[in-house]
Design a protein around this motif. Sequence first.
Motif, short mmCIF file in Angstrom:
data_model
loop_
_atom_site.label_atom_id
_atom_site.label_comp_id
_atom_site.label_asym_id
_atom_site.label_seq_id
_atom_site.Cartn_x
_atom_site.Cartn_y
_atom_site.Cartn_z
N SER A 133 53.00 45.06 50.51
CA SER A 133 51.59 45.11 50.89
C SER A 133 50.89 46.30 50.22
O SER A 133 49.78 46.16 49.70
CB SER A 133 51.46 45.24 52.41
OG SER A 133 51.99 44.09 53.06
N LEU A 137 47.72 46.27 47.56
CA LEU A 137 46.50 47.01 47.82
C LEU A 137 46.17 47.98 46.68
O LEU A 137 45.00 48.28 46.43
CB LEU A 137 46.62 47.78 49.14
CG LEU A 137 46.66 46.91 50.41
CD1 LEU A 137 46.94 47.77 51.64
CD2 LEU A 137 45.35 46.15 50.58
N TYR A 139 46.80 47.35 43.54
CA TYR A 139 46.69 46.52 42.32
C TYR A 139 47.93 46.65 41.42
O TYR A 139 47.83 46.50 40.21
CB TYR A 139 45.44 46.90 41.52
CG TYR A 139 44.15 46.59 42.23
CD1 TYR A 139 43.58 45.32 42.18
CD2 TYR A 139 43.49 47.57 42.96
CE1 TYR A 139 42.38 45.04 42.85
CE2 TYR A 139 42.29 47.30 43.62
CZ TYR A 139 41.75 46.03 43.55
OH TYR A 139 40.58 45.76 44.20
N GLU A 154 42.44 43.18 53.92
CA GLU A 154 42.21 43.10 52.47
C GLU A 154 43.09 42.06 51.80
O GLU A 154 42.84 41.67 50.66
CB GLU A 154 42.47 44.46 51.82
CG GLU A 154 41.48 45.55 52.19
CD GLU A 154 41.91 46.30 53.44
OE1 GLU A 154 41.27 47.31 53.76
OE2 GLU A 154 42.87 45.88 54.12
N LEU A 155 44.10 41.58 52.52
CA LEU A 155 45.06 40.63 51.95
C LEU A 155 44.92 39.25 52.58
O LEU A 155 44.55 39.12 53.75
CB LEU A 155 46.50 41.13 52.15
CG LEU A 155 46.83 42.49 51.54
CD1 LEU A 155 48.27 42.86 51.84
CD2 LEU A 155 46.59 42.49 50.03
N SER A 267 48.24 37.89 48.75
CA SER A 267 47.43 38.26 47.59
C SER A 267 46.18 38.98 48.08
O SER A 267 45.83 38.93 49.26
CB SER A 267 47.04 37.02 46.78
OG SER A 267 46.36 36.08 47.60
N ARG A 268 45.50 39.66 47.16
CA ARG A 268 44.26 40.35 47.50
C ARG A 268 43.11 39.35 47.60
O ARG A 268 43.03 38.40 46.83
CB ARG A 268 43.92 41.40 46.44
CG ARG A 268 44.80 42.64 46.45
CD ARG A 268 44.17 43.71 45.56
NE ARG A 268 42.86 44.10 46.03
CZ ARG A 268 42.63 45.23 46.71
NH1 ARG A 268 43.60 46.05 46.99
NH2 ARG A 268 41.41 45.52 47.10
N ARG A 269 42.20 39.59 48.55
CA ARG A 269 41.04 38.72 48.69
C ARG A 269 40.11 38.80 47.49
O ARG A 269 39.44 37.84 47.13
CB ARG A 269 40.25 39.09 49.95
CG ARG A 269 40.96 38.78 51.25
CD ARG A 269 40.06 39.03 52.45
NE ARG A 269 40.80 38.81 53.69
CZ ARG A 269 40.97 37.61 54.24
NH1 ARG A 269 40.43 36.54 53.69
NH2 ARG A 269 41.65 37.50 55.36
N GLN A 271 40.85 39.43 44.32
CA GLN A 271 41.51 39.32 43.01
C GLN A 271 41.86 37.85 42.73
O GLN A 271 42.86 37.35 43.24
CB GLN A 271 42.78 40.18 42.98
CG GLN A 271 43.45 40.22 41.61
CD GLN A 271 44.64 41.17 41.61
OE1 GLN A 271 44.99 41.75 42.62
NE2 GLN A 271 45.25 41.34 40.45
#
Length: 298
Positions: A133, A137, A139, A154-155, A267-269, A271
């Motif tokens: 995680s 966060l 990247y 954020e994920l 995954s990141r929201r 990206q």
Amino acid sequence: MRLRHIEVFQAVLQAGSVSGAARLLNVSQPNVSRVLNHAEQQLGFTLFDRTPQGLIVTPEGRRLMPEVEALFSHIQAIGELAEQLRQGEGQHVRIGSAHALGHSVMAPVLVDFRRQTPGGSVELVTGHFNTLSQDLLQYKMDFALAFGEQATQELVAESIYQANMVALLPKDAEVEGPVSLAWLCENDLLMLQQQDPLGQVLNRVLRENGLMPHSALFIKTYSVIADMVLAGGGVGVVDTFTARRYVDQLKIVPVVEALPFEVILLSRRDQPASQAALRLKQLIRRKLWELGEEKGGF
């Protein structure tokens, strides 16, 4: 000149006639004539002389030809690059994975990916949920494959597989059918750490059933639990992927009480995924489905 004007000009040059250009562009002849006339009106000079013998490129049109050919060569290169990107070639994907899933799922997935996308490259890192995680966060990776656990806002956590944990017993254990958690506790149940995704499930169900394991060992790595059972250190409860790796060495039986776990893609929201990453995710889903179909007697 607009791109559509240039496209029609190039088609007429290549075909030698309006009708031929229409066939190349898969449009009607009036459409080609209309665009060509509009281009000439905007330019203020003609590109072709209309003669009984057909269309003849004018000196002005001939001056434009090298630039038009260079432009179409560049457009063709862009199309080829776009196709390569669609196929995932030339793209680098960074993936994180839980240790157990790295062995059982990601290893065959990467073999398939390399076979299907020889121009793509992948960087795989295995770790625990919190580490995966944090790397997302920061990247440091594009997405991660993990066992289900609460993720930060954020994920995005996409559930892609669900099953129940199974019990690992010594190969010579006399038990043949499903075993209860009470039986496992009486036979030295090796415990998962409480903060672990699977450990949280196991500890919750134990509390709900008023059970207290006798073992003082709390182990985070699932394969170490299997190795402990193999060494005669007791019995264990693990995910089906870890269990499958020991199918020839240990006895694998269901647990009476449901011990559900899930596999998620993190995954990141903010990206978006590349085409190569999307292809890898598709391969992962397919592999999980195949492994789920194979689990048979678990």
